[in-house]
Write a protein that holds these residues in place. Sequence first.
Motif, PDB file in Angstrom:
ATOM      1  N   ARG A 337      12.572  25.722 -50.580  1.00 37.15           N
ATOM      2  CA  ARG A 337      13.340  24.683 -50.483  1.00 37.15           C
ATOM      3  C   ARG A 337      14.527  24.859 -50.885  1.00 37.15           C
ATOM      4  O   ARG A 337      15.760  24.641 -50.410  1.00 37.15           O
ATOM      5  N   SER A 338      14.787  25.392 -52.300  1.00 34.05           N
ATOM      6  CA  SER A 338      15.791  25.875 -53.215  1.00 34.05           C
ATOM      7  C   SER A 338      16.869  26.972 -52.415  1.00 34.05           C
ATOM      8  O   SER A 338      18.064  26.666 -52.672  1.00 34.05           O
ATOM      9  N   VAL A 341      19.505  24.593 -50.254  1.00 41.44           N
ATOM     10  CA  VAL A 341      20.417  23.671 -51.021  1.00 41.44           C
ATOM     11  C   VAL A 341      21.838  23.682 -50.576  1.00 41.44           C
ATOM     12  O   VAL A 341      22.405  23.005 -50.271  1.00 41.44           O
ATOM     13  N   GLU A 342      22.491  25.044 -50.899  1.00 43.64           N
ATOM     14  CA  GLU A 342      23.688  25.296 -50.713  1.00 43.64           C
ATOM     15  C   GLU A 342      23.949  25.982 -49.265  1.00 43.64           C
ATOM     16  O   GLU A 342      25.111  25.985 -49.016  1.00 43.64           O
ATOM     17  N   THR A 386      20.786  24.011 -43.662  1.00 37.76           N
ATOM     18  CA  THR A 386      20.440  23.424 -44.930  1.00 37.76           C
ATOM     19  C   THR A 386      19.125  22.495 -44.634  1.00 37.76           C
ATOM     20  O   THR A 386      18.599  22.353 -43.789  1.00 37.76           O
ATOM     21  N   GLU A 387      18.800  21.637 -45.660  1.00 32.09           N
ATOM     22  CA  GLU A 387      17.529  21.021 -45.928  1.00 32.09           C
ATOM     23  C   GLU A 387      17.774  20.030 -44.474  1.00 32.09           C
ATOM     24  O   GLU A 387      16.710  19.271 -44.202  1.00 32.09           O
ATOM     25  N   ASN A 388      18.953  19.375 -44.193  1.00 27.96           N
ATOM     26  CA  ASN A 388      19.152  18.505 -43.188  1.00 27.96           C
ATOM     27  C   ASN A 388      18.515  19.052 -41.788  1.00 27.96           C
ATOM     28  O   ASN A 388      18.410  18.337 -40.967  1.00 27.96           O
ATOM     29  N   ASP A 412       8.095  23.970 -51.937  1.00 23.29           N
ATOM     30  CA  ASP A 412       8.729  23.463 -53.146  1.00 23.29           C
ATOM     31  C   ASP A 412       8.435  24.354 -54.402  1.00 23.29           C
ATOM     32  O   ASP A 412       7.540  25.264 -54.268  1.00 23.29           O
TER      33      ASP A 412
END
Length: 412
Positions: A337-338, A341-342, A386-388, A412
């Motif tokens: 997931r990380s 993030v950006e 991104t996560e979105n 995660d």
Amino acid sequence: MDKRNAYDVLQERGYIAQATHPVELRELFDKERVTYYCGFDPTASSLHVGHFIMFMVMRHLQLLGHRPIVLLGGGTGMVGDPSGRSDMRRVMTIEEIDQNCANFKKQAEKFIDFDGDKGLCLNNAHWLRELNYIEFLRDVGYHFSINRMLSAECYKTRLEEGLTFTELNYMVMQSYDFLHQFRTYGCRLQLGGNDQWSNIIGGVELVRRSEGESVYGLTMNLLTKSDGTKMGKTAGGAVWLDRDKMSPYDFYQYWRNVDDADVNKCFRLLTFLPIEEIDQITAVEGAEMNAAKDRLAYEITKLVHSEADAQEAQTAAKALFAGGAQAGALPETKMARSAFVEGYGLLQLLKDTDLVDSVSQGRRLVDQGGISLQDEKVTDSKYQVTENDFDADGRLKIRKGKKTYHLIQLED
């Protein structure tokens, strides 16, 4: 036991391309239990669909009561077959060769019964790597004419670029395989693709000259499309039998998408369905051919992977065709997931998931509207994922073109 003549069965299904002595071979199948072999050089970590045709032939013969030898090329693989190549094969390490042979053996066990005396799996490393070179030249090399060898089809392309002495020995080594297996196991028949005709003739002639005995060679038609081009290739490479190199879903989809004109042939060569049933299934046109393709993809996936994999792939394919999004059978990549993030560059993501071979290929696809995220087209080649973009379960469905799907699952 099925009493049909093995030669007739192979001929009816469309396998046979050439035979050294067809009348004698057909009579041999009627008279005795024939031990036959086919060699598989470990040039990759997995078998592909071209090899699968040979396993289908071997299994047909085994079901008819004859004895197969699957020969792994731990010795010949150290030299490399020059047949049909314009460049020399990459020299692999012994560790690579041995690992690939181990992979091949594991895959072969899915198709061939090696229980008891029903079949053998051998590795020519056991006799070729220990050869005394001087004795080999005297006893085996003596029977080969360089003039005849250089006229062989398997060497013609390499001669244009420069045939090495190493490659020249390949035919002699493969021929010796036949001689060794004849002497040790009573092997009377070598099978191969039609591109192996010259090598197979070399083995047949060596046994006949050395032992004065009759042995035979039989080559199979290569898997080609109705337009004559080779089947079994995708944009990402070969149609692999290893699920880690090609998921059961992608494997299923490959056969689901073959041309209408190739469906009957694929049924005959790559399934065990009776000819009468095949002709009935494929005696349709237009949209009705889709049902035949569903059945074809199901049957081949069941043989190569499992019935559960075939069912799962078929269910997922139908759900996607209907506009649904069944994730269970889609090829999947788990990612941290990380990493999102950006933002994760879309082009790099396409490359990292093997949907494209290069960033530039990915850019062209995006520019042409060939990439969708969650069924929404993305036309910005600089797009950052991104996560979105993921759903509530941490999943992102990527579609390339109309029929290629990939799922990203966040961890995660």
